[in-house]
Design a protein around this motif. Structure first.
Motif, PDB file in Angstrom:
ATOM      1  N   PHE A  25      84.123  11.314  49.016  1.00 35.55           N
ATOM      2  CA  PHE A  25      85.081  10.897  49.187  1.00 35.55           C
ATOM      3  C   PHE A  25      85.011   9.473  50.259  1.00 35.55           C
ATOM      4  O   PHE A  25      84.184   8.310  49.478  1.00 35.55           O
ATOM      5  N   GLU A  26      86.006   8.215  49.015  1.00 30.86           N
ATOM      6  CA  GLU A  26      86.297   6.980  48.868  1.00 30.86           C
ATOM      7  C   GLU A  26      86.275   5.986  49.431  1.00 30.86           C
ATOM      8  O   GLU A  26      86.642   6.544  51.502  1.00 30.86           O
ATOM      9  N   HIS A  27      85.015   4.867  50.611  1.00 30.15           N
ATOM     10  CA  HIS A  27      84.827   4.557  51.532  1.00 30.15           C
ATOM     11  C   HIS A  27      85.226   2.652  51.321  1.00 30.15           C
ATOM     12  O   HIS A  27      85.046   2.079  50.312  1.00 30.15           O
ATOM     13  N   ASP A  28      85.491   1.917  52.197  1.00 34.80           N
ATOM     14  CA  ASP A  28      86.037   0.726  51.935  1.00 34.80           C
ATOM     15  C   ASP A  28      84.708   0.076  52.805  1.00 34.80           C
ATOM     16  O   ASP A  28      83.850   0.280  52.982  1.00 34.80           O
ATOM     17  N   MET A  69      82.802   0.612  55.701  1.00 31.94           N
ATOM     18  CA  MET A  69      82.620   2.095  55.792  1.00 31.94           C
ATOM     19  C   MET A  69      83.168   3.004  55.836  1.00 31.94           C
ATOM     20  O   MET A  69      82.497   4.196  55.910  1.00 31.94           O
ATOM     21  N   LYS A  70      84.670   2.505  56.399  1.00 32.20           N
ATOM     22  CA  LYS A  70      84.912   3.614  57.267  1.00 32.20           C
ATOM     23  C   LYS A  70      85.457   4.311  55.428  1.00 32.20           C
ATOM     24  O   LYS A  70      86.113   4.109  54.777  1.00 32.20           O
ATOM     25  N   PRO A  71      85.999   5.858  55.667  1.00 32.87           N
ATOM     26  CA  PRO A  71      87.027   6.426  54.417  1.00 32.87           C
ATOM     27  C   PRO A  71      87.973   5.806  54.307  1.00 32.87           C
ATOM     28  O   PRO A  71      88.718   5.014  55.784  1.00 32.87           O
ATOM     29  N   VAL A  72      88.679   5.851  53.291  1.00 33.26           N
ATOM     30  CA  VAL A  72      90.082   5.141  52.805  1.00 33.26           C
ATOM     31  C   VAL A  72      90.515   6.329  52.670  1.00 33.26           C
ATOM     32  O   VAL A  72      90.906   7.695  52.065  1.00 33.26           O
ATOM     33  N   LEU A  73      92.216   6.012  53.405  1.00 32.98           N
ATOM     34  CA  LEU A  73      92.677   7.386  53.072  1.00 32.98           C
ATOM     35  C   LEU A  73      94.206   6.796  52.360  1.00 32.98           C
ATOM     36  O   LEU A  73      94.694   5.897  52.327  1.00 32.98           O
ATOM     37  N   ASP A  74      94.309   8.277  52.687  1.00 25.58           N
ATOM     38  CA  ASP A  74      96.066   7.839  51.413  1.00 25.58           C
ATOM     39  C   ASP A  74      96.990   7.926  52.557  1.00 25.58           C
ATOM     40  O   ASP A  74      96.822   7.710  53.264  1.00 25.58           O
ATOM     41  N   GLU A  75      98.379   7.930  51.966  1.00 24.54           N
ATOM     42  CA  GLU A  75      99.664   7.680  52.395  1.00 24.54           C
ATOM     43  C   GLU A  75     100.119   8.732  53.786  1.00 24.54           C
ATOM     44  O   GLU A  75     100.664   8.706  54.974  1.00 24.54           O
ATOM     45  N   ASN A  76      98.907  10.044  53.268  1.00 26.12           N
ATOM     46  CA  ASN A  76      99.582  11.544  54.596  1.00 26.12           C
ATOM     47  C   ASN A  76      98.886  11.191  55.699  1.00 26.12           C
ATOM     48  O   ASN A  76      97.908  12.431  55.845  1.00 26.12           O
ATOM     49  N   GLY A  77      97.230   9.851  55.391  1.00 27.07           N
ATOM     50  CA  GLY A  77      96.435  10.651  56.512  1.00 27.07           C
ATOM     51  C   GLY A  77      94.999  10.955  55.755  1.00 27.07           C
ATOM     52  O   GLY A  77      94.221  11.631  56.686  1.00 27.07           O
ATOM     53  N   ARG A  78      94.993  11.068  54.314  1.00 27.64           N
ATOM     54  CA  ARG A  78      94.064  11.948  54.152  1.00 27.64           C
ATOM     55  C   ARG A  78      92.816  11.908  53.367  1.00 27.64           C
ATOM     56  O   ARG A  78      93.556  10.451  52.566  1.00 27.64           O
ATOM     57  N   LEU A  79      91.442  11.494  53.378  1.00 22.62           N
ATOM     58  CA  LEU A  79      90.703  11.236  51.799  1.00 22.62           C
ATOM     59  C   LEU A  79      91.444  11.333  51.279  1.00 22.62           C
ATOM     60  O   LEU A  79      91.209  12.215  50.778  1.00 22.62           O
ATOM     61  N   ILE A  80      90.479  10.099  50.257  1.00 22.29           N
ATOM     62  CA  ILE A  80      90.862  10.393  48.748  1.00 22.29           C
ATOM     63  C   ILE A  80      89.152  10.223  48.157  1.00 22.29           C
ATOM     64  O   ILE A  80      88.769   9.500  48.424  1.00 22.29           O
ATOM     65  N   PRO A  81      89.404  11.826  47.389  1.00 21.01           N
ATOM     66  CA  PRO A  81      88.356  12.022  46.841  1.00 21.01           C
ATOM     67  C   PRO A  81      87.843  10.896  46.030  1.00 21.01           C
ATOM     68  O   PRO A  81      88.522  10.130  45.262  1.00 21.01           O
TER      69      PRO A  81
END
Length: 146
Positions: free
Chosen positions: A23-26, A30-42
């Motif tokens: 999943f995408e990370h900043d 190093m934190k996961p990047v979330l979409d507008e619904n708060g889900r992880l972005i593959p």
């Protein structure tokens, strides 16, 4: 020419390594990047394989092996090792390196240098700040099961 980086980990959550790879990370936090619904972005593109996991998920296989052999149970134990093989961005155009070929090289490196270890091998086509360098992540359980 490739470079090799090693990081040891005392984190007992083997799934965290897999989550980072899938999943995408900043890149800074190093934190996961979330979409507008708060889900992880593959991640858009990667290759992933496991070695010596007996058909199980990497995290589950590592936890089962650690329990079976009574290893990696203390907080201070090094639970795993993370290796990153980074190729020069010119290796693609100059030497014909592809993501699939890098994955093959990563798996071969892993079987030759870490025999008997449970491993997760994941190749990404983009480097830090999207520099374009192909790189291979190898995450192994510190316990050698064979």
């Amino acid at each position: 020419m490739a470079t090799l980086k090693h990081i040891n980990s005392k984190n007992a959550d083997y799934g965290a390594a897999e989550q980072y790879l899938l999943f995408e990370h900043d890149e800074f936090t190093m934190k996961p990047v979330l979409d507008e619904n708060g889900r992880l972005i593959p991640r858009e593109d990667y290759r992933l394989s496991t070695l010596n996991c007996g058909g199980e998920d990497f995290a589950v296989a590592c936890m089962r092996a650690n329990l079976r052999y009574g290893k990696n149970q203390r907080r201070e134990d090094v639970k795993g090792h993370h290796y990153i093989i980074s190729f020069d961005p010119r290796d693609g155009p100059d030497n014909g390196l592809t993501v699939d070929r890098a994955q093959e090289l990563g798996e071969k490196f892993c079987t030759e240098h870490f025999p008997g270890h449970q491993a997760l091998v994941c190749t990404h086509p983009d480097g830090h700040n999207h520099s374009g360098n192909i790189h291979v992540h190898i995450v192994i359980n510190s316990l050698r099961i064979e």
